[in-house]
Scaffold this motif. Structure first.
Motif, short mmCIF file in Angstrom:
data_model
loop_
_atom_site.label_atom_id
_atom_site.label_comp_id
_atom_site.label_asym_id
_atom_site.label_seq_id
_atom_site.Cartn_x
_atom_site.Cartn_y
_atom_site.Cartn_z
N MET A 1 0.84 -1.18 0.00
CA MET A 1 0.00 0.00 0.00
C MET A 1 0.88 1.25 0.00
SD MET A 1 -3.22 0.61 2.41
CE MET A 1 -3.40 2.16 3.19
N ILE A 2 0.55 2.22 -0.83
CA ILE A 2 1.31 3.47 -0.91
C ILE A 2 1.09 4.26 0.37
CG2 ILE A 2 1.55 5.65 -2.16
CD1 ILE A 2 2.51 3.27 -3.77
N GLN A 3 2.19 4.75 0.93
CA GLN A 3 2.16 5.53 2.17
C GLN A 3 2.47 6.99 1.87
OE1 GLN A 3 1.51 4.25 5.33
NE2 GLN A 3 0.95 2.41 4.18
N PRO A 4 1.95 7.92 2.67
CA PRO A 4 2.34 9.33 2.53
C PRO A 4 3.83 9.51 2.86
CG PRO A 4 0.38 9.11 3.90
CD PRO A 4 0.92 7.73 3.69
N TRP A 5 4.42 10.51 2.25
CA TRP A 5 5.83 10.83 2.51
C TRP A 5 5.89 11.81 3.67
CZ3 TRP A 5 9.88 10.70 -1.76
CH2 TRP A 5 9.58 9.69 -2.69
N ARG A 6 6.79 11.57 4.62
CA ARG A 6 6.96 12.44 5.78
C ARG A 6 7.73 13.69 5.37
NH1 ARG A 6 11.12 12.76 9.41
NH2 ARG A 6 12.04 10.87 8.57
N GLN A 7 7.17 14.84 5.73
CA GLN A 7 7.82 16.11 5.43
C GLN A 7 8.84 16.45 6.49
OE1 GLN A 7 5.39 19.24 3.74
NE2 GLN A 7 6.31 20.69 5.17
N ILE A 8 10.04 16.83 6.06
CA ILE A 8 11.11 17.23 6.98
C ILE A 8 11.15 18.75 7.10
CG2 ILE A 8 13.60 17.19 7.41
CD1 ILE A 8 13.70 14.63 5.71
N THR A 9 11.17 19.42 5.94
CA THR A 9 11.22 20.88 5.93
C THR A 9 10.33 21.41 4.82
OG1 THR A 9 13.08 20.99 4.40
CG2 THR A 9 13.62 20.94 6.76
N SER A 10 9.98 22.67 4.94
CA SER A 10 9.26 23.39 3.89
C SER A 10 9.73 24.83 3.95
CB SER A 10 7.75 23.32 4.11
OG SER A 10 7.08 23.97 3.06
N PRO B 1 15.72 11.09 1.58
CA PRO B 1 15.08 12.40 1.45
C PRO B 1 15.12 12.87 -0.01
CG PRO B 1 17.27 12.67 2.37
CD PRO B 1 17.05 11.18 2.20
N HIS B 2 14.11 13.63 -0.38
CA HIS B 2 14.02 14.20 -1.73
C HIS B 2 13.44 15.61 -1.61
CE1 HIS B 2 14.70 10.37 -3.85
NE2 HIS B 2 14.03 9.84 -2.84
N ASP B 3 13.86 16.50 -2.52
CA ASP B 3 13.32 17.85 -2.60
C ASP B 3 12.22 17.90 -3.66
OD1 ASP B 3 14.90 19.17 -0.68
OD2 ASP B 3 16.57 19.29 -2.10
N PHE B 4 11.14 18.60 -3.34
CA PHE B 4 10.03 18.78 -4.27
C PHE B 4 9.66 20.26 -4.31
CE2 PHE B 4 9.74 14.51 -2.60
CZ PHE B 4 9.60 13.76 -3.76
N PHE B 5 9.38 20.76 -5.50
CA PHE B 5 8.95 22.14 -5.66
C PHE B 5 7.43 22.14 -5.83
CE2 PHE B 5 13.35 22.08 -6.95
CZ PHE B 5 13.85 23.12 -6.19
N ILE B 6 6.77 22.95 -5.02
CA ILE B 6 5.31 22.98 -4.97
C ILE B 6 4.83 24.39 -5.31
CG2 ILE B 6 3.27 22.60 -3.52
CD1 ILE B 6 5.04 20.08 -3.89
N GLU C 1 11.10 19.26 1.61
CA GLU C 1 11.95 18.08 1.68
C GLU C 1 11.13 16.99 2.37
OE1 GLU C 1 16.40 16.63 3.07
OE2 GLU C 1 15.58 18.49 3.89
N LYS C 2 11.03 15.84 1.71
CA LYS C 2 10.24 14.73 2.24
C LYS C 2 11.04 13.44 2.14
CE LYS C 2 5.75 16.72 1.19
NZ LYS C 2 4.44 16.49 0.61
N VAL C 3 10.66 12.50 2.99
CA VAL C 3 11.35 11.21 3.05
C VAL C 3 10.47 10.13 2.42
CG1 VAL C 3 12.31 9.45 4.59
CG2 VAL C 3 12.62 11.88 5.13
N SER C 4 11.07 9.38 1.51
CA SER C 4 10.37 8.27 0.89
C SER C 4 10.12 7.17 1.91
CB SER C 4 11.20 7.69 -0.27
OG SER C 4 10.68 6.44 -0.67
#
Length: 183
Positions: free
Chosen positions: A1-10, A34-39, A25-28
């Motif tokens: 089951m796909i889980q939400p990614w935990r956010q570290i920073t915004s 950790p990975h960076d995402f632009f929103i 920045e969220k953790v898989s």
């Protein structure tokens, strides 16, 4: 089951009036990496499938700067802070952009425009028994023409690429589904 990614920073990166950009920045949950995402943070939007008593859709033609093209669309825009609801915003946009007013209205759909990078919702209002009752009230950055299109012509306009705005196509699809359910 796909889980939400935990956010570290915004952290906010930029504000461009109609949207803001932030970096999260969220953790898989699968890899722990950790990975960076632009929103893009945008206000919510609304569009309106407006029907006249003689089965025409109230549409607009407007120049779109992103594609540098004139597009055939349904009325719509941003939900302003002063709007009490998406329905109120949709009816306001219909009145301002076309001068039409509806006798009945309901929320037809609620979608995420692009959940990969955007954090907003687009609502579609179905407005029935619309009649021209007001002068248009265009913003200084708008240049629109109102077009009445028979409901029966909408599928061909989509199929032939005369209607290309993705949010408009989705709204018209939801309208088509509602018509099929109604029989």
């Amino acid at each position: 089951m796909i889980q939400p990614w935990r956010q570290i920073t915004s952290k906010p990166l930029a504000d461009f009036r109609i949207f803001r950009v932030r970096s999260d920045e969220k953790v898989s949950p699968r890899t722990g990496q950790p990975h960076d995402f632009f929103i893009l943070d945008c206000v919510d939007w609304v569009n309106v499938v407006a029907l006249t008593p003689d089965d025409h859709v109230v549409m607009i033609e407007q120049f779109r700067h992103g594609t540098n093209t004139v597009e055939l669309e349904i009325p719509g825009g941003t939900i302003d802070r002063k709007d009490k609801s998406p329905m109120e915003a949709g009816l306001r946009e219909l009145r301002e952009e076309t001068g039409y007013e509806a006798e009945q209205a309901e929320i037809l759909a609620q979608i995420f425009p692009n959940p990969a990078i955007m954090r907003n919702t687009c609502f579609t209002v179905l407005a029935r028994n619309c009649r021209l009752k007001h002068p248009v009230e265009l913003d200084s950055g708008e240049d629109l023409l109102t077009r009445l299109v028979p409901v029966s012509e909408i599928p061909d306009l989509v199929k032939t690429g005369k209607i290309r705005h993705s949010l408009v196509v989705v709204a018209l699809y939801h309208f088509d589904l509602s018509q099929r359910r109604a029989g």
